[in-house]
Write a protein that holds these residues in place. Sequence first.
Motif, PDB file in Angstrom:
ATOM      1  N   UNK A 104      28.571  30.937  14.005  1.00  0.00           N
ATOM      2  CA  UNK A 104      27.419  30.184  14.514  1.00  0.00           C
ATOM      3  C   UNK A 104      27.301  30.266  16.035  1.00  0.00           C
ATOM      4  N   UNK A 105      28.012  31.215  16.647  1.00  0.00           N
ATOM      5  CA  UNK A 105      28.031  31.308  18.110  1.00  0.00           C
ATOM      6  C   UNK A 105      26.637  31.453  18.701  1.00  0.00           C
ATOM      7  N   UNK A 106      25.854  32.407  18.163  1.00  0.00           N
ATOM      8  CA  UNK A 106      24.528  32.679  18.716  1.00  0.00           C
ATOM      9  C   UNK A 106      23.619  31.465  18.585  1.00  0.00           C
ATOM     10  N   UNK A 107      23.692  30.796  17.438  1.00  0.00           N
ATOM     11  CA  UNK A 107      22.824  29.633  17.200  1.00  0.00           C
ATOM     12  C   UNK A 107      23.203  28.498  18.137  1.00  0.00           C
ATOM     13  N   UNK A 108      24.511  28.214  18.200  1.00  0.00           N
ATOM     14  CA  UNK A 108      24.962  27.115  19.055  1.00  0.00           C
ATOM     15  C   UNK A 108      24.608  27.375  20.514  1.00  0.00           C
ATOM     16  N   UNK A 109      24.855  28.601  20.980  1.00  0.00           N
ATOM     17  CA  UNK A 109      24.557  28.929  22.371  1.00  0.00           C
ATOM     18  C   UNK A 109      23.082  28.814  22.680  1.00  0.00           C
ATOM     19  N   UNK A 110      22.248  29.310  21.758  1.00  0.00           N
ATOM     20  CA  UNK A 110      20.798  29.251  21.984  1.00  0.00           C
ATOM     21  C   UNK A 110      20.313  27.799  21.982  1.00  0.00           C
ATOM     22  N   UNK A 111      20.779  27.002  21.019  1.00  0.00           N
ATOM     23  CA  UNK A 111      20.344  25.601  20.929  1.00  0.00           C
ATOM     24  C   UNK A 111      20.768  24.830  22.174  1.00  0.00           C
ATOM     25  N   UNK A 112      21.986  25.093  22.645  1.00  0.00           N
ATOM     26  CA  UNK A 112      22.437  24.417  23.871  1.00  0.00           C
ATOM     27  C   UNK A 112      21.555  24.779  25.062  1.00  0.00           C
ATOM     28  N   UNK A 113      21.159  26.062  25.151  1.00  0.00           N
ATOM     29  CA  UNK A 113      20.264  26.485  26.229  1.00  0.00           C
ATOM     30  C   UNK A 113      18.919  25.782  26.110  1.00  0.00           C
ATOM     31  N   UNK A 114      18.389  25.752  24.896  1.00  0.00           N
ATOM     32  CA  UNK A 114      17.099  25.105  24.666  1.00  0.00           C
ATOM     33  C   UNK A 114      17.157  23.626  25.033  1.00  0.00           C
ATOM     34  N   UNK A 115      18.227  22.972  24.614  1.00  0.00           N
ATOM     35  CA  UNK A 115      18.378  21.554  24.918  1.00  0.00           C
ATOM     36  C   UNK A 115      18.507  21.315  26.425  1.00  0.00           C
ATOM     37  N   UNK A 116      19.248  22.231  27.086  1.00  0.00           N
ATOM     38  CA  UNK A 116      19.445  22.104  28.538  1.00  0.00           C
ATOM     39  C   UNK A 116      18.111  22.205  29.270  1.00  0.00           C
TER      40      UNK A 116
END
Length: 920
Positions: free
Chosen positions: A33-45
């Motif tokens: 889930x690395x790509x999903x988690x990283x993308x979601x964290x960026x979006x949230x940021x």
Amino acid sequence: MNKLFLLDAYALIYRAYYAFIKNPRINSKGMNTSAIMGFVNTLNEILTKEQPTHIGVAFDHGKTFRDEAFPSYKAQREETPEDIRASVPIIKQIIKAMHIPVLQVDGFEADDVIGTLATKAGKVGITTYMLTPDKDYGQLVSDNVFMFRPRHGGGYETMGPSEVCEKYDLSSTSQVIDLLALMGDSADNFPGCPGVGPKTAAKLIAEFGSIDNMLANSSKIKGKLREKVESAVDDIRMSKFLATIRTDVPIDLNLDELKVEEPDFTQLAEIFTELEFKSLLDKFIKKPQQQPKVANMQLDLFAENPTNDAVNADFSSFESLKTTSHEYKLIETEEDARKLFDFFITKQILCLDTETTSINPIDAELVGLSFSVEEGKAFYVAIPAEREKAERIVNIFKPLYESSKILKIGQNIKYDMEVLMNYGVRLAAPMFDTMLAHYVLQPEQKHNMDILAETLLNYQTIHIDELIGPKGKAQKTMRDISPADICDYAAEDADITLRLYNVLKPRLKEADVEDLFYNIEMPLVPVLAEMEMNGVLLDTNALAETSKVFTDRMTQIEKNIYELAGHQFNIASPKQVGEVLFGEMKIVDKPKKTKTGQYVTSEEVLQQLRSKAPIVDHILEHRGLKKLLGTYVDALPKLINPHTGHIHTSFNQAVTATGRLSSSDPNLQNIPVRGEDGKEIRKCFIPEPGCLFFSADYSQIELRVMAHLSGDKNMIEAFREGYDIHAATAARIYKEDINDVTRDQRTKAKRANFGIIYGITVFGLAERLEISRDEAKQLIDGYFETFPQVHDYMEKAKQLAREHGYAETFFHRRRYLPDITSHNATVRNFAERNAINAPIQGSAADIIKIAMIRIYERFRREGIKSKMILQVHDELNFSVLPEEKEQVEKIVLEEMQNAYTLQVPLVADSGWGNNWLEAH
């Protein structure tokens, strides 16, 4: 004021995926889930910190016009990693659940979609930010349109026209296209002009203004550069076409669709729950004090009790204390405690837990004891604050804890063991730790109780914050909470741990890891517990003296640096160091720069420049001393426990995927070995008063394991004959008599020996040894000619991992490698290196664990009072009573050297001294 963010989806997804490549995020279903988690964290940021009013995420879609015009466009790119392909549909679901439009147009790339929308938005006065790491977007920047580039190491840089022009040495952002056209792009596989790099390209653009003008006046270009340009006219023109981001894609700028809106809470919670994004669920759903404002309104996704009733069903798929029947009983009197003991003493298993005042077991006081012997039923025994009364209650249960007939079950049972030691109780085998059971089954995953309960039992436990509050000055301790309020939380821990035991126990047999669990990991628990409780003694006077010496030396070094530079500057600032070395002193013609244009002054770079100027040596020495002071010399005395006078590290048994132990608070595994200054730190670790320091270290254990696994005759012979393995390797590679091997040859052979284990490449070896790639290739080829069966082992290890999906040690410790069959070479190669290394490093880790267990058991059997105090990689350290010196040395070396039978001898080197340095 309107503020639009346009995100380049694939660029951010790839960046997130590769950021976690060495430590991927794998959930219990085995999904990366690395790509999903990283993308979601960026979006949230972006949503929380930048607070855009409008947002959209752009994706490539279908075969593009560039592919049709130039079939080789991006043709050399490696295939998309399978984990990314699996992640993209889920990322799109999340984006849609956030009510953010997915922007894509058939036949166009995300660049073109963003280029079109950013240009339209800029023209109507909307401040627009293009979030991407891709330099191509520089051509789109204008007064209202900015690049928003992720920085290495975190954060973002905003680039407007002046920043783009300054970075690439251009006079206009439109010239970015010309720059790319001349340079070409290896990632996108368009040619550019062969032999023209960024500096030459910038000079040509500065001289001619544009590519078109340059090609029309190519006769004015001097020398060989003219030949290069004139022979590549078609390639340059095609490259310009490919590098130009379209701004006329058939897509409308619909601000109503792009407006930030409230998300679909239910759908988001369902997706995050399925992905096991526990931290994101907590972050997004449960913590109202962290609620961000988006578009000047509260984003209810972050509220504790969202208004949408459907959100209350976020966790409907989980059971909890509220939805399951249970019998939890609070015990508050000695009479009831004795009745409970009488009930438990007849049982064969006992699930236990402790509630305390601190997470540090050295200082923790008992607040309560939890027990369970049947699922759904548990007891919480409250422990009074008065020490005498507390000990009376604990002593009631002491025969239970110390019984060899009752199986004790716990989650991270080492902690409970250490807390009970403070009350004179020695938790006895047999024991079962659910955390360690899950660790040997799924080493890459998380093993804390909350995660295990959710993933294995579909159960959501009470969170500790519900009792003591979030971290901060107002946080309570468990002593501040009434026993009645603690009861459900504490009893639930024991109950859930019992349920986890019932799930995990049969799985150990199914995975063939019972021997590993019962004969290595569980017997190691009391060994580590005693080491942690023993702690390590420091010579604070020696540390203070070392601090003074280092500080005085730093002061003198600073004076030398300022004198050589001609002025004072902040030596701790990489930016200022770069400006001095490269901007002012110009110690090299072409210094390396980061993507943000800052000079690179990493240790690796400066090491290569030591011969260029004396100031470089001084800067490196200053950095080294500063790090030693900050990390060890001045830091360690502050970590001494005031009650014991010792440092008490925590040995982490369930962290590394390879099986190696790690340590934390403080990390003693990284105490420096090399260099005179580093050795000064080890000198400050001393034995107990009146004792001697004894150190025993496995000699080249990983190479010996390699010799055993590969069965290579030459390597086995070298070890059996007792040769210096590195000299023996050098003698065979360079075809010299072993007595004639030079120090340089031995050093190169040593790097090859250890590098091969970790899958070093020709490029990597050349960099490490500062030799040419040809020489590095000859060295590696010579190595495999010398040890042909090592190469065979490496190929076989990869093949076995492909067949089984994992690599394993002698003791069946598994390292799961789902990427071993990936079509993406980068991803596959990383898994292949682990397939080779995991059995070697993991087997070495298992061997020293066996040695530790056997030494500990012999110490107890033979009444040895000396103590094992430290384990650091392949080394064990002891505080030894002088009268036990010979006996301890005999026991330690016997058990280390006979821990496992290899085709070559296991050898442990040892030494004695008044401190760690003298002994090692």
